[in-house]
Design a protein around this motif. Structure first.
Motif, PDB file in Angstrom:
ATOM      1  N   ARG A  41     -15.784  -0.627   7.777  1.00 25.10           N
ATOM      2  CA  ARG A  41     -14.741   0.053   8.543  1.00 25.10           C
ATOM      3  C   ARG A  41     -14.437   1.448   8.037  1.00 25.10           C
ATOM      4  N   GLY A  42     -14.957   1.791   6.856  1.00 30.63           N
ATOM      5  CA  GLY A  42     -14.691   3.109   6.295  1.00 30.63           C
ATOM      6  C   GLY A  42     -13.290   3.198   5.724  1.00 30.63           C
ATOM      7  N   PRO A  43     -12.803   4.429   5.519  1.00 30.12           N
ATOM      8  CA  PRO A  43     -11.465   4.627   4.936  1.00 30.12           C
ATOM      9  C   PRO A  43     -10.375   4.057   5.845  1.00 30.12           C
ATOM     10  N   LEU A  44      -9.436   3.334   5.234  1.00 31.87           N
ATOM     11  CA  LEU A  44      -8.323   2.746   5.985  1.00 31.87           C
ATOM     12  C   LEU A  44      -6.997   3.214   5.418  1.00 31.87           C
ATOM     13  N   ASN A  45      -6.013   3.318   6.271  1.00 28.99           N
ATOM     14  CA  ASN A  45      -4.651   3.634   5.855  1.00 28.99           C
ATOM     15  C   ASN A  45      -3.949   2.313   5.555  1.00 28.99           C
ATOM     16  N   ILE A  46      -3.680   2.050   4.272  1.00 29.03           N
ATOM     17  CA  ILE A  46      -3.025   0.797   3.889  1.00 29.03           C
ATOM     18  C   ILE A  46      -1.544   0.994   3.562  1.00 29.03           C
ATOM     19  N   GLU A  47      -1.008   2.172   3.876  1.00 31.89           N
ATOM     20  CA  GLU A  47       0.406   2.442   3.593  1.00 31.89           C
ATOM     21  C   GLU A  47       1.294   1.375   4.235  1.00 31.89           C
ATOM     22  N   GLY A  48       2.131   0.753   3.418  1.00 32.29           N
ATOM     23  CA  GLY A  48       3.072  -0.243   3.904  1.00 32.29           C
ATOM     24  C   GLY A  48       2.494  -1.630   4.112  1.00 32.29           C
ATOM     25  N   LEU A  49       1.179  -1.799   3.928  1.00 26.11           N
ATOM     26  CA  LEU A  49       0.548  -3.098   4.127  1.00 26.11           C
ATOM     27  C   LEU A  49       0.472  -3.875   2.816  1.00 26.11           C
ATOM     28  N   PRO A  50       0.430  -5.214   2.875  1.00 31.72           N
ATOM     29  CA  PRO A  50       0.240  -5.977   1.644  1.00 31.72           C
ATOM     30  C   PRO A  50      -1.163  -5.764   1.099  1.00 31.72           C
ATOM     31  N   VAL A  51      -1.271  -5.573  -0.210  1.00 32.03           N
ATOM     32  CA  VAL A  51      -2.577  -5.379  -0.849  1.00 32.03           C
ATOM     33  C   VAL A  51      -2.633  -6.143  -2.168  1.00 32.03           C
ATOM     34  N   PHE A  52      -3.844  -6.525  -2.543  1.00 28.88           N
ATOM     35  CA  PHE A  52      -4.116  -7.085  -3.857  1.00 28.88           C
ATOM     36  C   PHE A  52      -4.683  -5.963  -4.697  1.00 28.88           C
ATOM     37  N   ARG A  53      -4.278  -5.892  -5.977  1.00 26.42           N
ATOM     38  CA  ARG A  53      -4.734  -4.811  -6.867  1.00 26.42           C
ATOM     39  C   ARG A  53      -5.224  -5.374  -8.188  1.00 26.42           C
ATOM     40  N   PRO A  61      -4.919  -8.352   3.905  1.00 24.44           N
ATOM     41  CA  PRO A  61      -5.141  -9.192   5.079  1.00 24.44           C
ATOM     42  C   PRO A  61      -5.786  -8.421   6.234  1.00 24.44           C
ATOM     43  N   THR A  62      -5.690  -7.095   6.199  1.00 27.04           N
ATOM     44  CA  THR A  62      -6.277  -6.253   7.241  1.00 27.04           C
ATOM     45  C   THR A  62      -7.792  -6.168   7.122  1.00 27.04           C
ATOM     46  N   SER A  63      -8.291  -5.998   5.888  1.00 23.47           N
ATOM     47  CA  SER A  63      -9.725  -5.830   5.675  1.00 23.47           C
ATOM     48  C   SER A  63     -10.051  -5.987   4.199  1.00 23.47           C
ATOM     49  N   GLY A  69       0.811  -1.207   0.000  1.00 22.59           N
ATOM     50  CA  GLY A  69       0.000   0.000   0.000  1.00 22.59           C
ATOM     51  C   GLY A  69       0.850   1.265   0.000  1.00 22.59           C
ATOM     52  N   ALA A  70       0.437   2.211  -0.837  1.00 19.05           N
ATOM     53  CA  ALA A  70       1.160   3.479  -0.957  1.00 19.05           C
ATOM     54  C   ALA A  70       0.586   4.522   0.001  1.00 19.05           C
ATOM     55  N   LYS A  71       1.370   5.552   0.252  1.00 14.53           N
ATOM     56  CA  LYS A  71       0.921   6.653   1.098  1.00 14.53           C
ATOM     57  C   LYS A  71      -0.317   7.296   0.473  1.00 14.53           C
ATOM     58  N   ASP A  72      -1.351   7.521   1.280  1.00 12.02           N
ATOM     59  CA  ASP A  72      -2.601   8.170   0.883  1.00 12.02           C
ATOM     60  C   ASP A  72      -3.351   7.411  -0.218  1.00 12.02           C
ATOM     61  N   GLU A  73      -3.051   6.117  -0.407  1.00  9.34           N
ATOM     62  CA  GLU A  73      -3.782   5.322  -1.395  1.00  9.34           C
ATOM     63  C   GLU A  73      -5.193   5.078  -0.860  1.00  9.34           C
ATOM     64  N   PRO A  74      -6.240   5.412  -1.652  1.00  7.11           N
ATOM     65  CA  PRO A  74      -7.609   5.259  -1.148  1.00  7.11           C
ATOM     66  C   PRO A  74      -8.005   3.787  -1.005  1.00  7.11           C
ATOM     67  N   TYR A  75      -8.599   3.465   0.139  1.00  7.34           N
ATOM     68  CA  TYR A  75      -9.049   2.102   0.407  1.00  7.34           C
ATOM     69  C   TYR A  75     -10.148   2.176   1.455  1.00  7.34           C
ATOM     70  N   THR A  76     -11.312   1.616   1.137  1.00  5.09           N
ATOM     71  CA  THR A  76     -12.432   1.609   2.071  1.00  5.09           C
ATOM     72  C   THR A  76     -12.733   0.170   2.464  1.00  5.09           C
ATOM     73  N   LEU A 130     -13.532 -14.312  -5.989  1.00  2.59           N
ATOM     74  CA  LEU A 130     -12.240 -14.905  -5.657  1.00  2.59           C
ATOM     75  C   LEU A 130     -12.048 -14.827  -4.153  1.00  2.59           C
ATOM     76  N   MET A 131     -11.776 -15.958  -3.537  1.00  2.00           N
ATOM     77  CA  MET A 131     -11.463 -15.989  -2.104  1.00  2.00           C
ATOM     78  C   MET A 131      -9.967 -16.274  -1.988  1.00  2.00           C
ATOM     79  N   VAL A 132      -9.260 -15.432  -1.284  1.00  4.90           N
ATOM     80  CA  VAL A 132      -7.829 -15.616  -1.087  1.00  4.90           C
ATOM     81  C   VAL A 132      -7.592 -16.046   0.354  1.00  4.90           C
ATOM     82  N   ILE A 133      -6.938 -17.190   0.517  1.00  2.00           N
ATOM     83  CA  ILE A 133      -6.547 -17.659   1.848  1.00  2.00           C
ATOM     84  C   ILE A 133      -5.028 -17.580   1.895  1.00  2.00           C
ATOM     85  N   ILE A 134      -4.506 -16.765   2.769  1.00  2.13           N
ATOM     86  CA  ILE A 134      -3.068 -16.497   2.821  1.00  2.13           C
ATOM     87  C   ILE A 134      -2.402 -17.429   3.827  1.00  2.13           C
ATOM     88  N   GLY A 135      -1.321 -18.079   3.403  1.00  4.51           N
ATOM     89  CA  GLY A 135      -0.622 -19.018   4.264  1.00  4.51           C
ATOM     90  C   GLY A 135       0.429 -18.384   5.155  1.00  4.51           C
TER      91      GLY A 135
END
Length: 90
Positions: free
Chosen positions: A14-26, A35-37, A3-10, A52-57
């Motif tokens: 939970r509403g808007p989330l800060n995903i900076e530095g977190l793993p994300v699927f795009r 994995p957060t939400s 996740g990039a700084k100020d990248e929009p993610y709802t 698609l359901m992703v189960i992370i190991g």
């Protein structure tokens, strides 16, 4: 990706989330899962036909076949799924 700084993610419920530095699927529209939400954009509704359901190991693939089978059984039982597919990607 990461996740990039100020990248929009709802997140769902939970509403808007800060995903900076977190793993994300795009996809071509931007981030849709973490994995957060899960994201509101890809939320399953009564009109959903496929998803698609992703189960992370998280470093271990050993429990993934069993987790995938359990997910398929639950989708059949509670969501009326008739043909779930399992693919393990390492």
């Amino acid at each position: 990706g990461i996740g990039a700084k100020d990248e929009p993610y709802t997140g769902i419920g939970r509403g808007p989330l800060n995903i900076e530095g977190l793993p994300v699927f795009r996809d071509d529209q931007g981030p849709f899962g973490s994995p957060t939400s899960d994201s509101e954009r890809t939320c399953v509704t009564a009109d959903t036909q496929r998803f698609l359901m992703v189960i992370i190991g998280f470093g271990s693939t050993e429990p993934l076949p069993e987790a995938g089978e359990m997910a398929c059984e639950l989708l059949k039982k509670y969501a009326g799924s008739s043909s779930p597919e399992i693919k393990i990607i390492q």
